[in-house]
Motif scaffolding. Structure first.
Motif, PDB file in Angstrom:
ATOM      1  N   VAL A 149       0.095   4.339  -1.214  1.00 55.35           N
ATOM      2  CA  VAL A 149       0.299   3.022  -0.586  1.00 55.35           C
ATOM      3  C   VAL A 149       0.121   3.109   0.928  1.00 55.35           C
ATOM      4  N   PHE A 150       0.501   4.231   1.526  1.00 58.80           N
ATOM      5  CA  PHE A 150       0.385   4.415   2.978  1.00 58.80           C
ATOM      6  C   PHE A 150      -1.034   4.133   3.450  1.00 58.80           C
ATOM      7  N   TYR A 151      -2.028   4.457   2.644  1.00 61.17           N
ATOM      8  CA  TYR A 151      -3.438   4.344   3.031  1.00 61.17           C
ATOM      9  C   TYR A 151      -4.044   2.976   2.728  1.00 61.17           C
ATOM     10  N   ALA A 201      -7.472  -2.159   9.943  1.00 65.52           N
ATOM     11  CA  ALA A 201      -8.210  -1.163  10.718  1.00 65.52           C
ATOM     12  C   ALA A 201      -7.523   0.193  10.655  1.00 65.52           C
ATOM     13  N   LEU A 202      -6.197   0.215  10.724  1.00 67.35           N
ATOM     14  CA  LEU A 202      -5.473   1.480  10.628  1.00 67.35           C
ATOM     15  C   LEU A 202      -5.617   2.091   9.236  1.00 67.35           C
ATOM     16  N   ALA A 203      -5.515   1.270   8.200  1.00 66.58           N
ATOM     17  CA  ALA A 203      -5.673   1.781   6.834  1.00 66.58           C
ATOM     18  C   ALA A 203      -7.049   2.422   6.666  1.00 66.58           C
ATOM     19  N   ASP A 204      -8.083   1.768   7.189  1.00 67.73           N
ATOM     20  CA  ASP A 204      -9.446   2.306   7.086  1.00 67.73           C
ATOM     21  C   ASP A 204      -9.558   3.650   7.803  1.00 67.73           C
ATOM     22  N   THR A 205      -9.080   3.718   9.035  1.00 67.70           N
ATOM     23  CA  THR A 205      -9.194   4.953   9.817  1.00 67.70           C
ATOM     24  C   THR A 205      -8.359   6.079   9.222  1.00 67.70           C
ATOM     25  N   LEU A 206      -7.141   5.771   8.793  1.00 63.24           N
ATOM     26  CA  LEU A 206      -6.292   6.801   8.191  1.00 63.24           C
ATOM     27  C   LEU A 206      -6.896   7.320   6.890  1.00 63.24           C
ATOM     28  N   THR A 207      -7.508   6.447   6.112  1.00 62.99           N
ATOM     29  CA  THR A 207      -8.155   6.877   4.869  1.00 62.99           C
ATOM     30  C   THR A 207      -9.326   7.808   5.174  1.00 62.99           C
ATOM     31  N   ARG A 208     -10.164   7.437   6.147  1.00 63.03           N
ATOM     32  CA  ARG A 208     -11.311   8.270   6.518  1.00 63.03           C
ATOM     33  C   ARG A 208     -10.877   9.630   7.062  1.00 63.03           C
ATOM     34  N   ASN A 209      -9.719   9.690   7.705  1.00 65.26           N
ATOM     35  CA  ASN A 209      -9.247  10.915   8.342  1.00 65.26           C
ATOM     36  C   ASN A 209      -8.197  11.657   7.522  1.00 65.26           C
ATOM     37  N   PHE A 231      -1.541  18.540   9.341  1.00 66.39           N
ATOM     38  CA  PHE A 231      -0.613  18.231  10.430  1.00 66.39           C
ATOM     39  C   PHE A 231       0.377  17.124  10.096  1.00 66.39           C
ATOM     40  N   GLU A 232       0.278  16.570   8.893  1.00 67.27           N
ATOM     41  CA  GLU A 232       1.048  15.386   8.528  1.00 67.27           C
ATOM     42  C   GLU A 232       2.011  15.651   7.382  1.00 67.27           C
ATOM     43  N   PRO A 233       3.094  14.877   7.314  1.00 66.84           N
ATOM     44  CA  PRO A 233       3.940  14.939   6.113  1.00 66.84           C
ATOM     45  C   PRO A 233       3.191  14.328   4.928  1.00 66.84           C
ATOM     46  N   TRP A 234       3.704  14.563   3.722  1.00 65.53           N
ATOM     47  CA  TRP A 234       3.123  13.952   2.543  1.00 65.53           C
ATOM     48  C   TRP A 234       3.187  12.441   2.676  1.00 65.53           C
ATOM     49  N   ARG A 235       2.143  11.760   2.265  1.00 60.59           N
ATOM     50  CA  ARG A 235       2.081  10.286   2.304  1.00 60.59           C
ATOM     51  C   ARG A 235       1.743   9.771   0.909  1.00 60.59           C
ATOM     52  N   SER A 236       2.381   8.671   0.507  1.00 60.69           N
ATOM     53  CA  SER A 236       2.058   8.045  -0.779  1.00 60.69           C
ATOM     54  C   SER A 236       0.694   7.364  -0.678  1.00 60.69           C
ATOM     55  N   GLU A 255      -3.986  -1.428   3.235  1.00 68.81           N
ATOM     56  CA  GLU A 255      -3.646  -2.439   4.232  1.00 68.81           C
ATOM     57  C   GLU A 255      -2.202  -2.893   4.058  1.00 68.81           C
ATOM     58  N   ALA A 256      -1.759  -3.098   2.820  1.00 64.03           N
ATOM     59  CA  ALA A 256      -0.372  -3.512   2.583  1.00 64.03           C
ATOM     60  C   ALA A 256       0.607  -2.442   3.052  1.00 64.03           C
ATOM     61  N   GLY A 257       0.282  -1.186   2.806  1.00 60.28           N
ATOM     62  CA  GLY A 257       1.146  -0.094   3.255  1.00 60.28           C
ATOM     63  C   GLY A 257       1.231  -0.025   4.765  1.00 60.28           C
ATOM     64  N   GLN A 258       0.109  -0.225   5.433  1.00 59.49           N
ATOM     65  CA  GLN A 258       0.114  -0.218   6.893  1.00 59.49           C
ATOM     66  C   GLN A 258       0.835  -1.444   7.451  1.00 59.49           C
ATOM     67  N   ARG A 259       0.686  -2.576   6.785  1.00 54.16           N
ATOM     68  CA  ARG A 259       1.406  -3.774   7.220  1.00 54.16           C
ATOM     69  C   ARG A 259       2.912  -3.516   7.172  1.00 54.16           C
ATOM     70  N   ALA A 260       3.394  -2.930   6.081  1.00 52.66           N
ATOM     71  CA  ALA A 260       4.829  -2.630   5.947  1.00 52.66           C
ATOM     72  C   ALA A 260       5.270  -1.617   7.004  1.00 52.66           C
ATOM     73  N   ARG A 261       4.439  -0.608   7.243  1.00 53.67           N
ATOM     74  CA  ARG A 261       4.772   0.398   8.264  1.00 53.67           C
ATOM     75  C   ARG A 261       4.841  -0.239   9.642  1.00 53.67           C
ATOM     76  N   ILE A 262       3.877  -1.111   9.954  1.00 53.13           N
ATOM     77  CA  ILE A 262       3.863  -1.781  11.258  1.00 53.13           C
ATOM     78  C   ILE A 262       5.081  -2.690  11.408  1.00 53.13           C
ATOM     79  N   GLU A 263       5.471  -3.382  10.346  1.00 53.26           N
ATOM     80  CA  GLU A 263       6.679  -4.208  10.412  1.00 53.26           C
ATOM     81  C   GLU A 263       7.889  -3.358  10.798  1.00 53.26           C
ATOM     82  N   GLY A 264       7.977  -2.146  10.229  1.00 59.04           N
ATOM     83  CA  GLY A 264       9.054  -1.236  10.595  1.00 59.04           C
ATOM     84  C   GLY A 264       8.961  -0.784  12.047  1.00 59.04           C
TER      85      GLY A 264
END
Length: 182
Positions: free
Chosen positions: A41-43, A19-27, A34-39, A45-54
């Motif tokens: 992968v950040f956008y 859900a976060l990957a979907d919303t971040l991609t749409r936005n 307002f954001e730093p550069w993102r790879s 589901e796997a990228g968000q899973r890794a971010r959430i684990e952190g």
């Protein structure tokens, strides 16, 4: 906990990755200024899973309280808010960062989430203050902070690397109480 118009604020979990990957991609374009550069992968589901684990590791270490904002009926992510850099002892402070889906801006969601995080910081963590920073031209976020009782206390030149350059930030704080530290 429902905080505004059918939107729930709750602790983020691994199950929120898609859900976060979907919303971040749409936005992505909306939030780019307002954001730093993102790879790329950040956008994902796997990228968000890794971010959430952190985020959860930081939470388990007592340094972060990460939350997601979701539509209660659909489970769609509509934003996030994190209380980080939690410091106890005589400082008893934390820093807050948040974002809201473009479709939800101007509806009081960011203000309600910020007020709830300040309540948690005061009542559950016994923090004395919460701080936040915004780009100098991010007037919408500055209005959110003002509505939630934050006051500007400084200017930080070249504070964060945002959208490809070091950017100045206005610094805000909200004092939560005047009791002695625990």
């Amino acid at each position: 906990m429902i905080i505004v118009d059918g939107v729930e604020m709750r602790g983020v979990g691994i199950g929120d990755a898609a859900a976060l990957a979907d919303t971040l991609t749409r936005n992505r374009a909306y939030m780019a200024p307002f954001e730093p550069w993102r790879s790329e992968v950040f956008y994902t589901e796997a990228g968000q899973r890794a971010r959430i684990e952190g985020l959860l590791a930081e939470r388990d270490g007592g340094r972060l309280a990460p939350y997601v904002l979701v539509e209660a009926e659909t489970g769609a992510a509509v934003g996030a808010i994190n209380l980080g850099s939690i410091s106890l002892g005589p400082f008893r402070s934390g820093g807050v960062g948040y974002w809201v889906d473009q479709a939800w801006t101007g509806k009081g969601l960011a203000t309600a989430a910020l007020e709830e995080v300040c309540r948690i910081a005061r009542d559950e963590l016994a923090l004395h203050r919460v701080e936040a920073g915004t780009l100098v031209d991010n007037l919408a976020s500055q209005r959110v902070l003002a509505k939630a009782g934050f006051e500007q206390f400084g200017l930080a030149p070249k504070y964060l690397h945002i959208n490809g350059a070091w950017r100045d930030h206005r610094l805000f704080q909200r004092l939560l109480h005047d009791e002695a530290p625990l």
